[in-house]
Write a protein that holds these residues in place. Structure first.
Motif, mmCIF file in Angstrom:
data_model
loop_
_atom_site.group_PDB
_atom_site.id
_atom_site.type_symbol
_atom_site.label_atom_id
_atom_site.label_comp_id
_atom_site.label_asym_id
_atom_site.label_seq_id
_atom_site.Cartn_x
_atom_site.Cartn_y
_atom_site.Cartn_z
ATOM 1 N N ILE A 24 10.722 18.886 57.380
ATOM 2 C CA ILE A 24 9.979 17.857 56.631
ATOM 3 C C ILE A 24 9.480 18.444 55.298
ATOM 4 C CG2 ILE A 24 7.907 16.384 56.632
ATOM 5 C CD1 ILE A 24 8.338 16.058 59.691
ATOM 6 N N ILE A 25 9.006 19.705 55.342
ATOM 7 C CA ILE A 25 8.560 20.366 54.104
ATOM 8 C C ILE A 25 9.730 20.448 53.123
ATOM 9 C CG2 ILE A 25 7.813 22.601 53.120
ATOM 10 C CD1 ILE A 25 6.060 22.924 55.685
ATOM 11 N N SER A 26 10.920 20.755 53.659
ATOM 12 C CA SER A 26 12.121 20.838 52.831
ATOM 13 C C SER A 26 12.402 19.503 52.129
ATOM 14 C CB SER A 26 13.302 21.250 53.718
ATOM 15 O OG SER A 26 14.494 21.131 53.013
ATOM 16 N N VAL A 27 12.304 18.405 52.892
ATOM 17 C CA VAL A 27 12.527 17.069 52.310
ATOM 18 C C VAL A 27 11.424 16.766 51.287
ATOM 19 C CG1 VAL A 27 12.657 14.586 52.827
ATOM 20 C CG2 VAL A 27 13.727 16.224 54.371
ATOM 21 N N PHE A 28 10.199 17.188 51.618
ATOM 22 C CA PHE A 28 9.061 16.917 50.737
ATOM 23 C C PHE A 28 9.193 17.660 49.404
ATOM 24 C CE2 PHE A 28 4.777 17.764 49.096
ATOM 25 C CZ PHE A 28 4.312 16.467 48.976
ATOM 26 N N ILE A 29 9.544 18.946 49.451
ATOM 27 C CA ILE A 29 9.638 19.693 48.183
ATOM 28 C C ILE A 29 10.798 19.172 47.334
ATOM 29 C CG2 ILE A 29 8.396 21.763 48.968
ATOM 30 C CD1 ILE A 29 11.153 23.183 49.150
ATOM 31 N N SER A 30 11.872 18.673 47.992
ATOM 32 C CA SER A 30 12.973 18.054 47.237
ATOM 33 C C SER A 30 12.487 16.802 46.525
ATOM 34 C CB SER A 30 14.106 17.632 48.175
ATOM 35 O OG SER A 30 14.726 18.752 48.672
ATOM 36 N N SER A 31 11.628 16.048 47.209
ATOM 37 C CA SER A 31 11.082 14.829 46.611
ATOM 38 C C SER A 31 10.209 15.181 45.411
ATOM 39 C CB SER A 31 10.269 14.038 47.639
ATOM 40 O OG SER A 31 11.078 13.760 48.762
ATOM 41 N N SER A 60 13.219 22.520 39.182
ATOM 42 C CA SER A 60 13.597 21.489 40.160
ATOM 43 C C SER A 60 14.836 21.916 40.930
ATOM 44 C CB SER A 60 13.916 20.167 39.466
ATOM 45 O OG SER A 60 12.804 19.705 38.777
ATOM 46 N N TYR A 61 15.832 22.424 40.191
ATOM 47 C CA TYR A 61 17.065 22.819 40.879
ATOM 48 C C TYR A 61 16.860 24.061 41.727
ATOM 49 C CZ TYR A 61 19.486 18.879 39.104
ATOM 50 O OH TYR A 61 19.851 17.581 38.882
ATOM 51 N N ALA A 62 15.910 24.921 41.327
ATOM 52 C CA ALA A 62 15.567 26.084 42.168
ATOM 53 C C ALA A 62 14.960 25.571 43.477
ATOM 54 C CB ALA A 62 14.598 26.993 41.429
ATOM 55 N N ILE A 63 14.135 24.524 43.374
ATOM 56 C CA ILE A 63 13.514 23.943 44.580
ATOM 57 C C ILE A 63 14.588 23.314 45.475
ATOM 58 C CG2 ILE A 63 11.980 22.118 45.422
ATOM 59 C CD1 ILE A 63 10.142 22.720 43.020
ATOM 60 N N PHE A 64 15.551 22.571 44.861
ATOM 61 C CA PHE A 64 16.641 21.970 45.655
ATOM 62 C C PHE A 64 17.404 23.066 46.410
ATOM 63 C CE2 PHE A 64 16.779 18.349 42.394
ATOM 64 C CZ PHE A 64 16.090 17.491 43.227
ATOM 65 N N PHE A 65 17.625 24.182 45.709
ATOM 66 C CA PHE A 65 18.356 25.306 46.290
ATOM 67 C C PHE A 65 17.573 25.875 47.485
ATOM 68 C CE2 PHE A 65 20.078 29.759 45.997
ATOM 69 C CZ PHE A 65 21.400 29.422 46.216
ATOM 70 N N LEU A 66 16.263 26.100 47.268
ATOM 71 C CA LEU A 66 15.395 26.611 48.331
ATOM 72 C C LEU A 66 15.388 25.645 49.513
ATOM 73 C CD1 LEU A 66 13.044 28.542 49.339
ATOM 74 C CD2 LEU A 66 11.481 26.998 48.153
ATOM 75 N N SER A 67 15.357 24.351 49.196
ATOM 76 C CA SER A 67 15.299 23.325 50.233
ATOM 77 C C SER A 67 16.539 23.346 51.138
ATOM 78 C CB SER A 67 15.092 21.968 49.572
ATOM 79 O OG SER A 67 15.834 20.975 50.189
ATOM 80 N N THR A 68 17.720 23.651 50.549
ATOM 81 C CA THR A 68 18.922 23.705 51.396
ATOM 82 C C THR A 68 18.793 24.833 52.421
ATOM 83 O OG1 THR A 68 20.100 25.135 49.849
ATOM 84 C CG2 THR A 68 20.490 22.783 49.620
ATOM 85 N N SER A 90 12.603 11.000 52.433
ATOM 86 C CA SER A 90 12.568 11.094 50.967
ATOM 87 C C SER A 90 12.432 9.704 50.335
ATOM 88 C CB SER A 90 13.816 11.789 50.438
ATOM 89 O OG SER A 90 14.962 11.024 50.706
ATOM 90 N N TYR A 91 12.933 8.661 51.042
ATOM 91 C CA TYR A 91 12.813 7.301 50.502
ATOM 92 C C TYR A 91 11.376 6.787 50.601
ATOM 93 C CZ TYR A 91 17.863 7.605 50.699
ATOM 94 O OH TYR A 91 19.152 8.019 50.521
ATOM 95 N N ILE A 92 10.531 7.527 51.345
ATOM 96 C CA ILE A 92 9.100 7.206 51.369
ATOM 97 C C ILE A 92 8.377 8.138 50.396
ATOM 98 C CG2 ILE A 92 6.991 7.154 52.773
ATOM 99 C CD1 ILE A 92 8.744 6.591 55.219
ATOM 100 N N PHE A 93 8.679 9.450 50.509
ATOM 101 C CA PHE A 93 7.998 10.438 49.663
ATOM 102 C C PHE A 93 8.160 10.127 48.172
ATOM 103 C CE2 PHE A 93 8.671 13.875 53.157
ATOM 104 C CZ PHE A 93 7.491 13.511 53.772
ATOM 105 N N VAL A 94 9.406 9.883 47.730
ATOM 106 C CA VAL A 94 9.653 9.723 46.284
ATOM 107 C C VAL A 94 8.883 8.523 45.700
ATOM 108 C CG1 VAL A 94 11.399 9.267 44.510
ATOM 109 C CG2 VAL A 94 11.805 11.019 46.232
#
Lengths: 126, 159
Positions: A24-31, A60-68, A90-94
């Motif tokens: 969930i944290i991963s989805v949240f940081i991507s958002s 942002s892209y560093a965060i996406f990378f970390l999130s994967t 993510s459709y709620i978080f964003v």
């Protein structure tokens, strides 16, 4: 998230709480990264290159990378079948962070659309 | 969709940017397909490197496009359209991987599409401008909710 945390105190998640929270944290940081992209997109830039090569977009892209990596780590323990429940968060978080941070406004109709989409995702992954 | 004196709009977004948004979302769904094709190959084999490279290329192309798209619409509008990638994923799954299509997937996809149409439809044009030719989607929302959509449209604020 608090609902999930409360639910996880039962046996529903069978000791997977920690990894589900990591996911969930991963989805949240991507958002959050999506919001960062939009913050930068709202700014004027001297050149097209600077629209991309700036701390917010690169960050942002560093965060996406970390999130994967976080998602892959969580997936070592959590079954992939949880994906249709966790990824659509993510459709709620964003939109929620978008309203709070970017001051974007969501009409009642758009909220209705999002609710219908969630019903669709639920039916899709039943 | 509606025509105003400033051009054709879908919700608050010019038709051109709406189309570009959807092309970029198709690209986004193809990145997942390339990643899946890579996953089916032997790790670090030529085919693996090829599909992994394709995935990286598509992801970068999407990243470049996405930043331009975000300049032209609100993030909530863009994200309301994003679940269409689930439907595209299904299309590629059936076409490329011969995955079986269940009626739940088809029904779910149809509901997701209805959700997107409802979520992006808006009777207001640019900067809340009202138009006489409200789209079919907006009309169907009126039927669904049984209320006038004008009040909602006026609440909408452009980024």
């Amino acid at each position: 998230m608090s609902v999930l945390l409360t639910a996880s105190q039962g046996s529903m998640f069978a000791g997977l709480e920690k990894y589900i929270i990591i996911w969930i944290i991963s989805v949240f940081i991507s958002s959050v990264a999506q919001i960062m992209l939009k913050v930068e997109a709202n700014k004027e830039h001297a050149s097209r290159l600077k629209e991309y090569l700036n701390p917010m977009v690169v960050g942002s892209y560093a965060i996406f990378f970390l999130s994967t990596f976080l998602t892959m780590y969580a997936l070592k323990y959590v079954p992939l079948t949880y994906s249709p429940i966790i990824e659509p968060l993510s459709y709620i978080f964003v939109p929620v962070i978008g309203v709070l941070v970017l001051k974007e406004r969501i009409s009642k109709r758009r909220m209705l659309g999002i609710v219908i989409m969630f019903i669709g995702i639920a039916v899709f992954s039943m | 969709m509606k025509k105003t004196n400033k051009g054709t709009f879908v919700g608050e977004v010019p038709l051109k940017w709406f189309i570009l948004l959807h092309l970029s979302l198709i690209l986004n769904s193809l990145a997942g397909t390339a990643s899946k094709l890579a996953g089916r190959q032997k790790f670090l084999s030529f085919k693996f490197m090829f599909w992994y490279g394709v995935m990286l290329f598509i992801t970068m192309a999407f990243a470049v496009a996405w930043q331009q798209i975000l300049k032209n619409m609100s993030l909530t509008f863009a994200f309301t359209n994003k679940p269409i990638t689930i439907v595209w994923g299904l299309v590629w799954g059936v076409m490329i991987f011969r995955e079986t299509l269940t009626w739940k997937m088809m029904l779910g996809s149809a509901i997701i599409l209805i959700g997107i149409i409802v979520g992006v439809s808006d009777v207001s044009g640019p900067a809340g401008e009202k138009t006489e030719t409200a789209g079919i989607a907006a009309d169907s929302v009126k039927e669904l909710t049984g209320q006038s959509t004008e009040t909602d449209a006026l609440q909408e604020v452009k980024p």
